[in-house]
Motif scaffolding. Sequence first.
Motif, mmCIF file in Angstrom:
data_model
loop_
_atom_site.group_PDB
_atom_site.id
_atom_site.type_symbol
_atom_site.label_atom_id
_atom_site.label_comp_id
_atom_site.label_asym_id
_atom_site.label_seq_id
_atom_site.Cartn_x
_atom_site.Cartn_y
_atom_site.Cartn_z
ATOM 1 N N MET A 1 0.994 -1.600 0.183
ATOM 2 C CA MET A 1 -0.428 0.482 -0.043
ATOM 3 C C MET A 1 0.761 0.840 -0.254
ATOM 4 O O MET A 1 1.671 1.433 0.806
ATOM 5 N N ASN A 2 0.693 2.438 -0.350
ATOM 6 C CA ASN A 2 1.001 3.362 -0.704
ATOM 7 C C ASN A 2 1.274 4.150 0.439
ATOM 8 O O ASN A 2 -0.482 4.369 1.100
ATOM 9 N N LYS A 3 1.899 4.923 0.659
ATOM 10 C CA LYS A 3 1.695 5.948 1.645
ATOM 11 C C LYS A 3 0.488 7.458 1.478
ATOM 12 O O LYS A 3 0.952 7.324 0.638
ATOM 13 N N ILE A 4 -0.079 7.783 2.614
ATOM 14 C CA ILE A 4 -0.915 8.788 2.045
ATOM 15 C C ILE A 4 0.167 10.064 2.110
ATOM 16 O O ILE A 4 0.762 10.105 3.304
ATOM 17 N N ASN A 5 -0.059 10.734 1.253
ATOM 18 C CA ASN A 5 0.821 11.818 0.956
ATOM 19 C C ASN A 5 -0.073 13.311 1.927
ATOM 20 O O ASN A 5 -0.879 13.402 1.479
ATOM 21 N N ILE A 6 0.803 14.181 3.244
ATOM 22 C CA ILE A 6 -0.061 15.051 3.600
ATOM 23 C C ILE A 6 0.638 15.998 3.905
ATOM 24 O O ILE A 6 1.738 15.954 4.657
ATOM 25 N N LEU A 7 0.283 17.301 3.104
ATOM 26 C CA LEU A 7 0.864 17.958 3.667
ATOM 27 C C LEU A 7 0.986 18.962 4.843
ATOM 28 O O LEU A 7 -0.474 19.437 4.625
ATOM 29 N N TYR A 8 0.979 20.039 5.318
ATOM 30 C CA TYR A 8 1.573 20.888 6.365
ATOM 31 C C TYR A 8 1.761 21.939 6.304
ATOM 32 O O TYR A 8 3.249 21.998 6.111
ATOM 33 N N THR A 9 1.032 22.850 6.856
ATOM 34 C CA THR A 9 1.458 24.477 5.816
ATOM 35 C C THR A 9 1.433 25.496 6.945
ATOM 36 O O THR A 9 0.644 25.860 7.839
ATOM 37 N N GLY A 10 2.381 26.309 7.577
ATOM 38 C CA GLY A 10 2.212 26.696 9.161
ATOM 39 C C GLY A 10 3.011 27.407 9.227
ATOM 40 O O GLY A 10 4.274 27.122 8.536
ATOM 41 N N ARG A 11 3.316 28.906 10.373
ATOM 42 C CA ARG A 11 4.106 29.286 9.387
ATOM 43 C C ARG A 11 4.989 29.723 11.530
ATOM 44 O O ARG A 11 6.083 30.557 11.264
ATOM 45 N N HIS A 12 4.912 28.893 12.535
ATOM 46 C CA HIS A 12 5.522 28.791 13.719
ATOM 47 C C HIS A 12 6.689 27.450 13.109
ATOM 48 O O HIS A 12 5.225 26.064 13.589
ATOM 49 N N PRO A 13 7.943 27.720 12.799
ATOM 50 C CA PRO A 13 8.589 26.635 13.038
ATOM 51 C C PRO A 13 8.365 25.220 13.912
ATOM 52 O O PRO A 13 8.141 24.023 13.437
ATOM 53 N N GLU A 14 8.100 25.673 15.265
ATOM 54 C CA GLU A 14 8.043 24.457 16.441
ATOM 55 C C GLU A 14 6.888 24.035 16.137
ATOM 56 O O GLU A 14 6.645 22.691 16.325
ATOM 57 N N ILE A 15 5.605 24.496 15.427
ATOM 58 C CA ILE A 15 4.867 23.286 15.909
ATOM 59 C C ILE A 15 4.512 22.653 14.046
ATOM 60 O O ILE A 15 4.753 21.852 14.235
ATOM 61 N N LEU A 16 5.215 23.674 12.788
ATOM 62 C CA LEU A 16 5.518 22.760 11.752
ATOM 63 C C LEU A 16 6.433 21.601 12.158
ATOM 64 O O LEU A 16 6.053 20.472 11.753
ATOM 65 N N GLU A 17 7.198 20.866 12.608
ATOM 66 C CA GLU A 17 8.194 19.819 12.774
ATOM 67 C C GLU A 17 7.441 19.600 13.842
ATOM 68 O O GLU A 17 7.868 18.306 13.069
ATOM 69 N N THR A 18 6.307 19.573 14.844
ATOM 70 C CA THR A 18 5.271 18.741 16.092
ATOM 71 C C THR A 18 4.502 18.283 15.055
ATOM 72 O O THR A 18 4.524 16.673 14.471
ATOM 73 N N VAL A 19 3.614 18.813 13.778
ATOM 74 C CA VAL A 19 2.739 18.089 13.631
ATOM 75 C C VAL A 19 3.387 17.443 12.499
ATOM 76 O O VAL A 19 2.945 16.306 12.269
ATOM 77 N N VAL A 20 4.437 18.186 12.254
ATOM 78 C CA VAL A 20 4.644 16.940 10.468
ATOM 79 C C VAL A 20 6.118 15.476 11.516
ATOM 80 O O VAL A 20 5.092 14.471 11.166
ATOM 81 N N ARG A 21 6.145 15.979 12.444
ATOM 82 C CA ARG A 21 6.647 14.037 13.461
ATOM 83 C C ARG A 21 4.996 13.655 13.527
ATOM 84 O O ARG A 21 5.630 12.377 13.347
ATOM 85 N N LEU A 22 4.100 14.227 14.314
ATOM 86 C CA LEU A 22 2.990 13.460 14.570
ATOM 87 C C LEU A 22 2.334 12.743 13.420
ATOM 88 O O LEU A 22 2.188 11.289 13.548
ATOM 89 N N ILE A 23 2.343 12.987 12.029
ATOM 90 C CA ILE A 23 2.129 12.844 11.006
ATOM 91 C C ILE A 23 2.994 11.325 10.525
ATOM 92 O O ILE A 23 2.277 10.661 10.526
ATOM 93 N N ASN A 24 4.450 11.383 11.289
ATOM 94 C CA ASN A 24 4.579 10.536 10.873
ATOM 95 C C ASN A 24 4.493 9.608 10.584
ATOM 96 O O ASN A 24 5.812 8.599 11.463
ATOM 97 N N GLN A 25 4.707 9.935 12.238
ATOM 98 C CA GLN A 25 4.540 8.297 13.482
ATOM 99 C C GLN A 25 3.659 7.153 13.151
ATOM 100 O O GLN A 25 3.664 6.110 13.636
ATOM 101 N N ASN A 26 2.551 7.566 12.211
ATOM 102 C CA ASN A 26 1.349 7.030 11.204
ATOM 103 C C ASN A 26 2.662 5.942 10.130
ATOM 104 O O ASN A 26 2.715 6.488 9.083
#
Length: 103
Positions: A1-26
Motif C-alpha cells: 500500500m502506498n503511503k498517504i501524502n499529507i502537507l502541513y503548512t504553517g508559520r510557526h517552525p516549532e509547531i510545523l516540526e511537531t505536526v509533521v513528526r506526529l503525521i509521520n508516526q503513522n
Amino acid sequence: MNKINILYTGRHPEILETVVRLINQNENWNGFGASSNEEAINLFTTINFTIVLLGCGIPEDEEKQLRDTFAAINPECPVIQHYGGGSGLLSNEIYAALAKANV
C-alpha cells in the motif's frame, strides 16, 4: 500500500516540526511541512497530496491564495484548517478528511 501524502503548512517552525513528526508516526502517512506559500505550492505541484492541513499564523489573504491554488491544481484534495489541540485531534482531523476524500 502506498503511503498517504499529507502537507502541513504553517508559520510557526516549532509547531510545523511537531505536526509533521506526529503525521509521520503513522506508518501509513507521509508528512511534509512548508513554512511559506511558495514552499507549499512548490511541494503541491511536485507531490500528489491526499490532504492539506493549514496551520495557524497564515494571513487570510495568503490562506485564500493557497486554497485557490490547491483547488485549481487538484480540486479533489481536501484542504482543512488545523488549529492544534494535540495528536488525538490531529489524527481525527486527518481520518475525517480521508473519509471525505474516500481514501
